[in-house]
Design a protein around this motif. Structure first.
Motif, mmCIF file in Angstrom:
data_model
loop_
_atom_site.group_PDB
_atom_site.id
_atom_site.type_symbol
_atom_site.label_atom_id
_atom_site.label_comp_id
_atom_site.label_asym_id
_atom_site.label_seq_id
_atom_site.Cartn_x
_atom_site.Cartn_y
_atom_site.Cartn_z
ATOM 1 N N ASN A 168 0.825 -1.205 0.000
ATOM 2 C CA ASN A 168 0.000 0.000 0.000
ATOM 3 C C ASN A 168 0.859 1.255 0.000
ATOM 4 O OD1 ASN A 168 -2.557 -1.242 0.005
ATOM 5 N ND2 ASN A 168 -2.476 -1.574 2.205
ATOM 6 N N GLY A 169 1.960 1.211 0.747
ATOM 7 C CA GLY A 169 2.865 2.351 0.747
ATOM 8 C C GLY A 169 3.476 2.585 -0.623
ATOM 9 N N ARG A 170 3.890 1.501 -1.298
ATOM 10 C CA ARG A 170 4.466 1.638 -2.642
ATOM 11 C C ARG A 170 3.427 2.203 -3.626
ATOM 12 N NH1 ARG A 170 8.892 -1.884 -3.541
ATOM 13 N NH2 ARG A 170 10.194 -1.854 -1.666
ATOM 14 N N LEU A 171 2.230 1.650 -3.570
ATOM 15 C CA LEU A 171 1.167 2.130 -4.462
ATOM 16 C C LEU A 171 0.886 3.608 -4.234
ATOM 17 C CD1 LEU A 171 -1.217 -0.940 -4.226
ATOM 18 C CD2 LEU A 171 -0.220 -0.082 -6.357
ATOM 19 N N ASN A 172 0.787 3.995 -2.962
ATOM 20 C CA ASN A 172 0.492 5.389 -2.652
ATOM 21 C C ASN A 172 1.657 6.305 -3.009
ATOM 22 O OD1 ASN A 172 -2.004 4.688 -1.675
ATOM 23 N ND2 ASN A 172 -1.377 4.641 0.469
ATOM 24 N N ALA A 173 2.882 5.810 -2.819
ATOM 25 C CA ALA A 173 4.047 6.643 -3.101
ATOM 26 C C ALA A 173 4.189 6.932 -4.588
ATOM 27 C CB ALA A 173 5.313 5.971 -2.572
ATOM 28 N N THR A 174 4.075 5.893 -5.422
ATOM 29 C CA THR A 174 4.232 6.124 -6.860
ATOM 30 C C THR A 174 3.016 6.853 -7.431
ATOM 31 O OG1 THR A 174 3.406 3.875 -7.253
ATOM 32 C CG2 THR A 174 5.781 4.193 -7.260
ATOM 33 N N ALA A 175 1.841 6.607 -6.835
ATOM 34 C CA ALA A 175 0.672 7.380 -7.257
ATOM 35 C C ALA A 175 0.896 8.852 -6.949
ATOM 36 C CB ALA A 175 -0.580 6.869 -6.553
ATOM 37 N N ALA A 176 1.490 9.116 -5.790
ATOM 38 C CA ALA A 176 1.780 10.501 -5.441
ATOM 39 C C ALA A 176 2.866 11.089 -6.339
ATOM 40 C CB ALA A 176 2.207 10.587 -3.981
ATOM 41 N N ALA A 177 3.822 10.237 -6.741
ATOM 42 C CA ALA A 177 4.845 10.716 -7.667
ATOM 43 C C ALA A 177 4.202 11.147 -8.985
ATOM 44 C CB ALA A 177 5.876 9.616 -7.919
ATOM 45 N N ALA A 178 3.240 10.350 -9.438
ATOM 46 C CA ALA A 178 2.483 10.757 -10.619
ATOM 47 C C ALA A 178 1.702 12.024 -10.327
ATOM 48 C CB ALA A 178 1.527 9.632 -11.042
ATOM 49 N N GLY A 179 1.280 12.159 -9.051
ATOM 50 C CA GLY A 179 0.559 13.356 -8.655
ATOM 51 C C GLY A 179 1.414 14.600 -8.628
ATOM 52 N N VAL A 180 2.729 14.451 -8.580
ATOM 53 C CA VAL A 180 3.613 15.615 -8.680
ATOM 54 C C VAL A 180 3.623 16.143 -10.106
ATOM 55 C CG1 VAL A 180 5.994 16.410 -8.516
ATOM 56 C CG2 VAL A 180 5.075 14.869 -6.776
ATOM 57 N N LEU A 181 3.818 15.226 -11.055
ATOM 58 C CA LEU A 181 3.860 15.628 -12.460
ATOM 59 C C LEU A 181 2.483 16.030 -12.961
ATOM 60 C CD1 LEU A 181 5.486 15.851 -15.083
ATOM 61 C CD2 LEU A 181 4.986 13.437 -15.510
ATOM 62 N N GLY A 182 1.448 15.293 -12.526
ATOM 63 C CA GLY A 182 0.098 15.545 -13.028
ATOM 64 C C GLY A 182 -0.412 16.949 -12.779
ATOM 65 N N PRO A 183 -0.447 17.428 -11.518
ATOM 66 C CA PRO A 183 -0.949 18.784 -11.289
ATOM 67 C C PRO A 183 -0.136 19.852 -12.002
ATOM 68 C CG PRO A 183 -0.893 17.554 -9.238
ATOM 69 C CD PRO A 183 -0.188 16.714 -10.263
ATOM 70 N N LEU A 184 1.188 19.658 -12.042
ATOM 71 C CA LEU A 184 2.028 20.632 -12.731
ATOM 72 C C LEU A 184 1.656 20.705 -14.208
ATOM 73 C CD1 LEU A 184 4.419 22.573 -12.582
ATOM 74 C CD2 LEU A 184 5.942 20.638 -12.995
ATOM 75 N N CYS A 185 1.542 19.544 -14.843
ATOM 76 C CA CYS A 185 1.166 19.510 -16.259
ATOM 77 C C CYS A 185 -0.275 19.990 -16.459
ATOM 78 C CB CYS A 185 1.324 18.104 -16.811
ATOM 79 S SG CYS A 185 3.030 17.525 -16.879
ATOM 80 N N ALA A 186 -1.154 19.612 -15.529
ATOM 81 C CA ALA A 186 -2.545 20.026 -15.640
ATOM 82 C C ALA A 186 -2.665 21.540 -15.583
ATOM 83 C CB ALA A 186 -3.382 19.389 -14.537
ATOM 84 N N GLY A 187 -1.907 22.156 -14.667
ATOM 85 C CA GLY A 187 -1.947 23.610 -14.580
ATOM 86 C C GLY A 187 -1.446 24.267 -15.854
ATOM 87 N N LEU A 188 -0.375 23.706 -16.424
ATOM 88 C CA LEU A 188 0.151 24.261 -17.670
ATOM 89 C C LEU A 188 -0.819 24.066 -18.833
ATOM 90 C CD1 LEU A 188 3.885 23.140 -17.363
ATOM 91 C CD2 LEU A 188 2.936 25.425 -16.988
ATOM 92 N N VAL A 189 -1.391 22.847 -18.923
ATOM 93 C CA VAL A 189 -2.355 22.578 -19.991
ATOM 94 C C VAL A 189 -3.574 23.474 -19.851
ATOM 95 C CG1 VAL A 189 -3.960 20.850 -20.903
ATOM 96 C CG2 VAL A 189 -1.603 20.203 -20.379
ATOM 97 N N ALA A 190 -4.065 23.627 -18.603
ATOM 98 C CA ALA A 190 -5.229 24.480 -18.376
ATOM 99 C C ALA A 190 -4.920 25.928 -18.731
ATOM 100 C CB ALA A 190 -5.682 24.379 -16.918
ATOM 101 N N ALA A 191 -3.703 26.373 -18.431
ATOM 102 C CA ALA A 191 -3.340 27.752 -18.737
ATOM 103 C C ALA A 191 -3.186 27.965 -20.239
ATOM 104 C CB ALA A 191 -2.036 28.111 -18.018
#
Length: 423
Positions: free
Chosen positions: A162-185
């Protein structure tokens, strides 16, 4: 981590021991099915992080109202609660792998409709129609997701998995919001929703290559939905730690479901920043989730379940209390990261405990009952939090909600949660 041998000591519970899969002695990264499942969920979260930002931005862009953002969150949350009533019964009766694939495909189609319609102009009503359906399907997926992790790795590696799943999901969550903000802008929030839709398609494709261990031969008794929910509720009520967690998380979810909307509104309305800044702050916040997910197994071994859970809830409340008062973007990002780190620790501990102590035939129904009770009032809380913040300001509302979260942690010290042992 000998969870099976020490479970009663760890939890202080009286539940009968669950027959767990024997597990695999190999490291998690060498277990093929878990690795594919791991990759699929990471990709799915990467896409989800786009929608996490894009949907509130679509409402704010069209209406300018924090209360309308909170209403969308509330409607989606209410649909998830309703779905949770029967999700466990469905998960315990059907092929879980097919269910997960089906849920991904349905969400791919539903989210894919939004950018197509937005080509002809904003239609806010569509968000209030699509999001509840996606949240209901997402609840089915989430309950199924919890039940299959043990089928992949066994009980001994649950907290680590569960820790591994949450950690890598969060790692994707680092790139995702950053890219989402850029795409939205650059191209608008609707395009970011389209990326989320595509991620569900990729996740479904990956799931075709995942194989789960065989489930126990016994099948759950055919009963009505309320009987199924009652079965899960009865199990929670009979387990001292799970009973206390359910009650305390009921109030915690009520206070925190609307935090994402409040944070976005604070950055854009109070501080005057653009969509790109929102994405950057959310990406930094996701680093907190990574940290929490990577540390949870070590913290639980050293401090025990009780102190790990109550401590993380207390610190998350302090971070929440300071968010509305922060005027500098780096401070907002740091507080957001602290909040998400602590939520990751508390959430992973709670989920792992529930997986460890619940018999396999009941796991879906117990998870369903747990989430139904936990989130029963959360949609109302999100609506009230955002309405109050729009009329009274984000600072005092955040302070009040965060302070109440700290009180929840203090209350946990007077329950069987505190006496939960190391493990």
């Amino acid at each position: 981590m000998s969870y099976g041998a020490r479970r009663d000591e760890d939890t202080g519970g009286r539940a009968s021991r669950a027959k767990a899969p024997p597990g695999d002695a190999r490291p998690l990264w060498r277990q093929r099915s878990f690795a594919v499942f791991w990759a699929a969920q990471t990709l799915s979260v990467l896409g989800d992080s786009f929608a996490l930002i894009a949907l509130p931005l679509l409402v704010l862009e069209a209406t300018g109202s924090l209360a309308r953002m909170g209403l969308l969150t509330a409607v989606g949350g209410a649909a998830a609660v309703v779905a949770a009533v029967f999700a466990g019964a469905v998960v315990d009766r059907v092929d879980r792998r097919r269910l997960l694939i089906g849920c991904d495909l349905v969400r791919m189609v539903l989210y894919g409709v939004i950018p197509v319609v937005w080509l002809f102009g904003p239609q806010v009503w569509l968000l209030y129609a699509v999001l509840p359906l996606c949240e209901a399907v997402g609840m089915l997926f989430a309950v199924g997701y919890v039940t299959v992790v043990r089928s992949l790795v066994g009980t001994r590696q649950l907290t680590e998995a569960n820790g591994r799943l949450n950690a890598t999901a969060a790692a994707a969550g680092v790139l995702g919001p950053l890219c989402a903000g850029l795409v939205a802008a650059w191209t608008g929030p609707a395009t970011a929703v389209g990326v989320d839709a595509a991620s569900f398609g990729v996740s479904a494709l990956c799931m075709l290559y995942v194989r789960f261990r065989a489930r126990p031969a016994e099948a759950p008794e055919r009963a009505g939905l309320w009987r199924d929910l009652r079965t899960g509720v009865d199990f929670l009520r009979g387990h001292p730690v799970l009973r206390s967690l359910t009650v305390l998380l009921f109030f915690f979810s009520f206070l925190t479901l609307g935090l994402n909307d409040l944070l976005i509104y604070h950055l854009k309305h109070d501080l005057g920043h653009d969509d790109g800044t929102v994405g950057t702050v959310m990406a930094v916040g996701a680093l907190g989730t990574i940290t929490g997910a990577l540390l949870v197994a070590r913290l639980r071994r050293r401090l025990g379940f009780g102190w790990t859970w109550t401590g993380s809830v207390a610190v998350s409340g302090l971070a929440f209390a300071g968010l509305g008062w922060a005027r500098d973007v780096p401070v907002v990002a740091a507080l957001g990261a602290a909040f998400l780190a602590c939520v990751a620790v508390a959430g992973t501990c709670s989920m792992s405990l529930r997986q460890e102590v619940t018999p396999e035939p009941l796991l879906g129904r117990v998870t369903s009952a747990f989430w139904t009770l936990q989130y029963a009032a959360a949609p109302l809380g999100a609506a009230l939090l955002t309405w109050a913040a729009e009329h009274r300001g984000t600072a005092p509302v955040g302070l009040a909600a965060g302070g109440c979260c700290v009180l929840i942690a203090v209350a946990g010290l007077f329950t069987p949660i505190r006496r939960s042992g190391r493990g």
